[in-house]
Write a protein that holds these residues in place. Structure first.
Motif, PDB file in Angstrom:
ATOM      1  N   ILE A   1       0.708  -1.271  -0.034  1.00  0.00           N
ATOM      2  CA  ILE A   1       0.020   0.000  -0.055  1.00  0.00           C
ATOM      3  C   ILE A   1       0.793   1.221  -0.091  1.00  0.00           C
ATOM      4  CG2 ILE A   1      -1.588   1.333   1.246  1.00  0.00           C
ATOM      5  CD1 ILE A   1      -2.961  -0.857   0.187  1.00  0.00           C
TER       6      ILE A   1
ATOM      7  N   TYR B   1      -0.870  -1.462  -5.274  1.00  0.00           N
ATOM      8  CA  TYR B   1      -2.026  -0.757  -4.260  1.00  0.00           C
ATOM      9  C   TYR B   1      -3.440  -1.448  -4.821  1.00  0.00           C
ATOM     10  CZ  TYR B   1      -4.942   3.007  -2.559  1.00  0.00           C
ATOM     11  OH  TYR B   1      -5.734   3.635  -2.064  1.00  0.00           O
TER      12      TYR B   1
ATOM     13  N   THR C   1      -6.448  -3.034  -2.563  1.00  0.00           N
ATOM     14  CA  THR C   1      -7.459  -2.380  -2.237  1.00  0.00           C
ATOM     15  C   THR C   1      -8.781  -3.000  -3.062  1.00  0.00           C
ATOM     16  OG1 THR C   1      -7.035  -0.851  -3.992  1.00  0.00           O
ATOM     17  CG2 THR C   1      -6.392  -0.201  -1.923  1.00  0.00           C
TER      18      THR C   1
ATOM     19  N   SER D   1       2.835   0.470  -8.669  1.00  0.00           N
ATOM     20  CA  SER D   1       1.624   0.878  -8.158  1.00  0.00           C
ATOM     21  C   SER D   1       0.574  -0.209  -8.194  1.00  0.00           C
ATOM     22  CB  SER D   1       1.009   2.264  -8.829  1.00  0.00           C
ATOM     23  OG  SER D   1       0.713   2.034 -10.144  1.00  0.00           O
TER      24      SER D   1
ATOM     25  N   GLY E   1       2.776   1.774  -3.420  1.00  0.00           N
ATOM     26  CA  GLY E   1       1.674   2.158  -4.340  1.00  0.00           C
ATOM     27  C   GLY E   1       1.241   3.780  -4.396  1.00  0.00           C
ATOM     28  N   ARG E   2       1.044   4.029  -3.137  1.00  0.00           N
ATOM     29  CA  ARG E   2       0.751   5.454  -2.732  1.00  0.00           C
ATOM     30  C   ARG E   2       1.739   6.374  -2.928  1.00  0.00           C
ATOM     31  NH1 ARG E   2      -2.441   4.458   2.926  1.00  0.00           N
ATOM     32  NH2 ARG E   2      -4.499   4.000   2.020  1.00  0.00           N
TER      33      ARG E   2
END
Length: 203
Positions: A25, A93, A97, A90, A28-29
């Protein structure tokens, strides 16, 4: 397995999943900010093209990636270098999610426990083997690119091994993050009550 034992196993698997999912995460952010760099590279290319500029900057000594000048080809190739990093790193992510594209017409009709079982099977038998196989088979290309000093033939970027190496590294990284999802899904398969509890870092 008695109730207390299987709850402890589920809790332990959930605990093991958190660092792997958390790193995915976070990376990815972080890489999402590369969108701004891609936009800047695109705008630079457009402006240089409109002004008829082939070369924006030149310096005396060769530097990493850009050699001795920043040309319109440098800006053009920088776009796909940055975009490649953006997509490759990314993607974890999207995995965590659950925002990646699915083509499964039945998945949404399954119970949360069954969904996690499907994810578990997919990660173990398809995603991780695919990632590791491609990363392993492609790595010799990265080594060859590094040893040969591969670079653009059109006055663009040097050090082509960087973008090639990113593919193998990102796939290994994806496999590690998929392992985190395996631990998380397995904890829910063992203890269905955990299906109502999303990982703390997804929000």
């Amino acid at each position: 397995m008695n109730d207390a034992a299987h709850l402890k196993v589920a809790a332990a698997l959930h605990y093991l999943s958190q660092p792997l999912i958390g790193v995915g995460i976070w990376v990815g952010r972080l890489t999402s900010w590369l969108v701004l760099a891609v936009i800047a590279a695109v705008m630079t290319t457009i402006i240089m093209n409109l002004l008829g500029m082939n070369e924006l900057l030149r310096w005396e000594n060769s530097i990493f990636l850009f050699n001795k000048a920043f040309t319109i080809n440098s800006a053009t190739e920088l776009q796909w270098y940055l975009y490649g990093f953006l997509i490759l790193f990314s993607s974890t992510y999207a995995l965590h999610t659950n925002s990646h594209v699915r083509v499964d017409l039945l998945y949404q009709r399954f119970s949360p426990r069954t969904q996690h079982f499907v994810d578990l099977v997919g990660h173990v038998f398809f995603l991780i083997p695919f990632c590791l196989m491609v990363a392993y088979l492609y790595w010799p290309q990265v080594v060859m690119s590094f040893n040969s000093g591969e670079q653009s033939n059109f006055g663009g970027l040097t050090d082509r091994f960087i973008i090639k190496g990113a593919l193998s590294i990102a796939l290994v990284f994806m496999a590690l993050n998929a392992l985190g999802r395996i631990f998380y899904s397995l904890s829910i398969v063992i203890d269905p009550k955990r299906a109502t509890k999303e990982p703390f870092h997804v929000h």
